[in-house]
Design a protein around this motif. Structure first.
Motif, PDB file in Angstrom:
ATOM      1  N   LYS A  26     -29.545   2.365 -50.374  1.00  0.00           N
ATOM      2  CA  LYS A  26     -29.699   0.905 -50.355  1.00  0.00           C
ATOM      3  C   LYS A  26     -28.588   0.313 -51.218  1.00  0.00           C
ATOM      4  O   LYS A  26     -28.444   0.678 -52.386  1.00  0.00           O
ATOM      5  N   GLY A  79     -26.268  -2.478 -53.329  1.00  0.00           N
ATOM      6  CA  GLY A  79     -26.439  -3.611 -54.222  1.00  0.00           C
ATOM      7  C   GLY A  79     -25.186  -4.475 -54.276  1.00  0.00           C
ATOM      8  O   GLY A  79     -25.053  -5.332 -55.138  1.00  0.00           O
ATOM      9  N   ASN A  87     -21.015  -5.113 -51.962  1.00  0.00           N
ATOM     10  CA  ASN A  87     -20.146  -4.734 -50.850  1.00  0.00           C
ATOM     11  C   ASN A  87     -19.522  -3.372 -51.086  1.00  0.00           C
ATOM     12  O   ASN A  87     -19.076  -3.075 -52.196  1.00  0.00           O
ATOM     13  N   ALA A 101     -29.623   0.658 -56.845  1.00  0.00           N
ATOM     14  CA  ALA A 101     -28.830   0.237 -55.691  1.00  0.00           C
ATOM     15  C   ALA A 101     -27.423   0.808 -55.784  1.00  0.00           C
ATOM     16  O   ALA A 101     -26.880   0.982 -56.877  1.00  0.00           O
ATOM     17  N   SER A 107     -22.900  -4.216 -46.973  1.00  0.00           N
ATOM     18  CA  SER A 107     -23.048  -5.224 -48.015  1.00  0.00           C
ATOM     19  C   SER A 107     -24.434  -5.129 -48.641  1.00  0.00           C
ATOM     20  O   SER A 107     -25.289  -4.374 -48.178  1.00  0.00           O
ATOM     21  N   SER A 108     -24.647  -5.897 -49.674  1.00  0.00           N
ATOM     22  CA  SER A 108     -25.889  -5.855 -50.435  1.00  0.00           C
ATOM     23  C   SER A 108     -27.114  -5.932 -49.526  1.00  0.00           C
ATOM     24  O   SER A 108     -27.186  -6.770 -48.632  1.00  0.00           O
ATOM     25  N   GLY A 109     -28.053  -5.017 -49.740  1.00  0.00           N
ATOM     26  CA  GLY A 109     -29.281  -4.962 -48.959  1.00  0.00           C
ATOM     27  C   GLY A 109     -29.219  -4.009 -47.786  1.00  0.00           C
ATOM     28  O   GLY A 109     -30.253  -3.614 -47.256  1.00  0.00           O
ATOM     29  N   ASP A 110     -28.008  -3.620 -47.371  1.00  0.00           N
ATOM     30  CA  ASP A 110     -27.864  -2.678 -46.255  1.00  0.00           C
ATOM     31  C   ASP A 110     -28.253  -1.268 -46.687  1.00  0.00           C
ATOM     32  O   ASP A 110     -28.123  -0.905 -47.850  1.00  0.00           O
ATOM     33  N   LEU A 111     -28.696  -0.472 -45.721  1.00  0.00           N
ATOM     34  CA  LEU A 111     -28.827   0.966 -45.917  1.00  0.00           C
ATOM     35  C   LEU A 111     -27.528   1.575 -45.398  1.00  0.00           C
ATOM     36  O   LEU A 111     -27.198   1.437 -44.224  1.00  0.00           O
ATOM     37  N   CYS A 112     -26.781   2.219 -46.265  1.00  0.00           N
ATOM     38  CA  CYS A 112     -25.456   2.744 -45.949  1.00  0.00           C
ATOM     39  C   CYS A 112     -25.479   4.265 -45.942  1.00  0.00           C
ATOM     40  O   CYS A 112     -25.989   4.880 -46.884  1.00  0.00           O
TER      41      CYS A 112
END
Length: 125
Positions: free
Chosen positions: A68, A70, A72, A86, A108-113
């Motif tokens: 997750k 936090g 970019n 994060a 970006s913030s909030g994405d699961l990468c």
């Protein structure tokens, strides 16, 4: 999007509430983990699911998993922890910082990468 491909996972006791995709570090003993909160923490992996304090939590240690974010991130960035576990891009600074792995995609913030786990500490000048 890359598939999750975890080759090594270990069960620990959650030393506090842990959310799926949070970067973790060791807790008060060898069998517990807590959410990492800084790039200077000794990172060990990524929580594979939500867990309440005292519950068992599976931690992804080797392979490709989802973190997750936090902030970019650009694919290829080394990923470290910020508050609440994060993931953020590891910034250059004259200090020792830990990375949990490399971003396999931008986000970006909030994405699961997707992140290829490979634990190491980096000294940057």
């Amino acid at each position: 999007m890359l598939q999750k491909n975890v080759m090594l996972r270990r069960s620990f006791v959650a030393g506090g509430a842990i959310a799926e995709g949070a970067i973790v570090k060791f807790g008060s003993d060898d069998d517990s983990v807590v959410v990492a909160t800084a790039a200077t923490d000794l990172l060990i992996g990524v929580a594979s699911h939500d867990a309440a304090s005292g519950e068992r939590v599976e931690v992804d240690l080797v392979g490709i998993t989802y973190v997750k974010l936090g902030g970019n991130v650009t694919r290829g960035n080394d990923i470290t922890a910020t508050t609440a576990g994060a993931g953020i891009a590891l910034a250059a600074a004259a200090t020792i910082k830990s990375s949990v792995g490399k971003a396999m995609a931008s986000g970006s913030s909030g994405d699961l990468c997707p992140v290829m786990l490979g634990l190491w500490s980096a000294v940057t000048a």
